[in-house]
Design an enzyme around this catalytic site. Structure first.
Site, mmCIF file in Angstrom:
data_model
loop_
_atom_site.group_PDB
_atom_site.id
_atom_site.type_symbol
_atom_site.label_atom_id
_atom_site.label_comp_id
_atom_site.label_asym_id
_atom_site.label_seq_id
_atom_site.Cartn_x
_atom_site.Cartn_y
_atom_site.Cartn_z
ATOM 1 N N ASN A 46 72.974 28.307 80.163
ATOM 2 C CA ASN A 46 72.021 28.615 79.634
ATOM 3 C C ASN A 46 71.595 29.732 79.865
ATOM 4 O OD1 ASN A 46 68.520 27.890 78.739
ATOM 5 N ND2 ASN A 46 69.016 26.689 80.539
ATOM 6 N N HIS A 87 64.907 20.182 80.470
ATOM 7 C CA HIS A 87 64.839 20.973 81.418
ATOM 8 C C HIS A 87 64.031 20.946 82.499
ATOM 9 C CE1 HIS A 87 65.815 24.781 83.917
ATOM 10 N NE2 HIS A 87 66.846 24.358 83.009
ATOM 11 N N LYS A 89 68.224 31.603 79.080
ATOM 12 C CA LYS A 89 66.907 31.421 79.123
ATOM 13 C C LYS A 89 65.662 32.469 78.262
ATOM 14 C CE LYS A 89 67.645 29.475 83.996
ATOM 15 N NZ LYS A 89 67.004 28.934 85.146
ATOM 16 N N GLY A 132 68.279 27.785 89.894
ATOM 17 C CA GLY A 132 67.657 29.004 90.615
ATOM 18 C C GLY A 132 67.657 29.611 92.182
ATOM 19 N N GLU A 177 61.871 23.322 83.883
ATOM 20 C CA GLU A 177 61.071 24.285 83.755
ATOM 21 C C GLU A 177 60.249 24.460 82.251
ATOM 22 O OE1 GLU A 177 64.180 27.164 83.055
ATOM 23 O OE2 GLU A 177 64.452 27.616 85.214
ATOM 24 N N SER A 228 72.150 26.191 90.350
ATOM 25 C CA SER A 228 73.050 27.345 91.352
ATOM 26 C C SER A 228 74.610 27.525 91.741
ATOM 27 C CB SER A 228 72.705 27.480 92.778
ATOM 28 O OG SER A 228 70.901 27.675 92.524
ATOM 29 N N GLU A 246 70.140 17.914 86.861
ATOM 30 C CA GLU A 246 70.344 19.057 87.460
ATOM 31 C C GLU A 246 69.164 19.620 88.844
ATOM 32 O OE1 GLU A 246 71.075 23.068 85.151
ATOM 33 O OE2 GLU A 246 69.578 22.142 84.433
HETATM 34 C C1 PEP Z 1 69.856 25.677 84.813
HETATM 35 O O1 PEP Z 1 68.577 26.856 84.766
HETATM 36 O O2 PEP Z 1 69.925 25.343 83.986
HETATM 37 C C2 PEP Z 1 70.054 26.385 86.481
HETATM 38 C C3 PEP Z 1 71.661 25.556 86.021
HETATM 39 O O3 PEP Z 1 70.191 27.903 86.489
HETATM 40 P P1 PEP Z 1 70.939 28.619 87.939
HETATM 41 O O4 PEP Z 1 72.219 28.029 87.586
HETATM 42 O O5 PEP Z 1 70.507 29.699 87.726
HETATM 43 O O6 PEP Z 1 70.530 27.243 89.078
#
Ligand code: PEP
Length: 244
Positions: free
Chosen positions: A8, A97, A10, A173, A99, A207, A167
């Site tokens: 992803n 997601h 972003k 992040g 976000e 992460s 998630e």
């Molecule tokens: C994500 O945005 O779906 C995500 C898991 O980000 P990160 O791997 O940076 O934590």
């Protein structure tokens, strides 16, 4: 089942860096037949780079959007529809997601409408679920994720047209990952909520890095990863796949 290694991107990069990343991932994946045997690959660039990214990859790397409209076409300024994504060569779309849930106040009902449009357009919807830190601290994680699953998945959902991404919001992040026990318990819970349908792919996200991927992939019911930060470097993205 092959692990799905999904990036992803972003809202990152430029046209030049995005095309460079797509082509270097494509080249690295195609150089290593063991990786192709073990994993499916997906990149989800920003909408405006989709067409150029598509031209830079071959059949070993799938393309996805990061969101889609709950409408097919018409006067919805700024929206991108599921049929448009399909037209650009996308096979997947990330929906719900955290976000988008957090910054754009997306509700489960809206996510279900988007997922239905994705299914109707022939896209695989990657529906994201996950609890906040406060919800986990108060022991509500299963209640929250169970309710998100119930309300974000439309009645068109099948194991073929839908992937679930667990998630935990506090792990995205932040460099924090859920413990192996927490991931195992939640993925088992999600599998049970999907009527124990073992064909559904359930991804972990939060992460994921080359250094922790092997441990995460060894957990039962983890069928791949949704990767944010580490999907922006070919070396890290491929390092995660190597762990599979
Ligand atoms: C994500 O945005 O779906 C995500 C898991 O980000 P990160 O791997 O940076 O934590």
């Amino acid at each position: 089942m092959k692990k799905l290694i999904a990036g992803n991107w972003k809202m990152n990069g430029t046209l030049e860096s995005g095309v460079g990343l797509a082509s270097s991932i494509n080249a690295a994946v195609n150089e290593n037949s063991a990786l192709l045997d073990a994993c499916d690959f997906l990149i989800c660039p920003p909408f405006v780079f989709l067409q150029s990214a598509k031209a830079a990859i071959g059949p070993a790397v799938a393309l996805g959007g990061q969101d889609c409209s709950p409408f097919d076409n018409g006067a919805y300024t700024g929206d991108i529809s599921a049929p448009m994504l399909k037209d650009m060569g996308a096979g997947y779309v990330i929906l719900g997601h955290s976000e988008r849930r957090q910054y754009y106040k997306e509700t489960d009902a809206l996510i279900a409408e988007k997922a239905k449009k994705a299914h109707d357009a022939g896209l695989i919807a990657i529906v994201c679920v996950g609890e906040t830190e406060g919800e986990r601290d108060t022991g509500q994680e299963q209640e929250i994720v169970g309710s998100q699953l119930l309300r974000s998945l439309p009645d068109t959902t099948t194991a073929e047209n839908t992937v679930i991404a667990y998630e935990p919001v506090w792990a995205i992040g932040t460099g924090k990952t859920a413990s192996a026990d927490d991931i195992r318990d939640m993925h088992a819970f999600i599998r049970e909520k999907l009527d124990n349908n073992g064909d559904f792919r359930i991804l972990y996200g939060g992460s994921v890095k080359p250094g922790n991927a092997a441990e995460i992939f060894a957990i039962p019911n983890v069928d791949g990863a949704l990767i944010g930060g580490a999907s922006l470097k070919t070396e890290d993205f491929l390092g995660i796949a190597q762990a599979a």
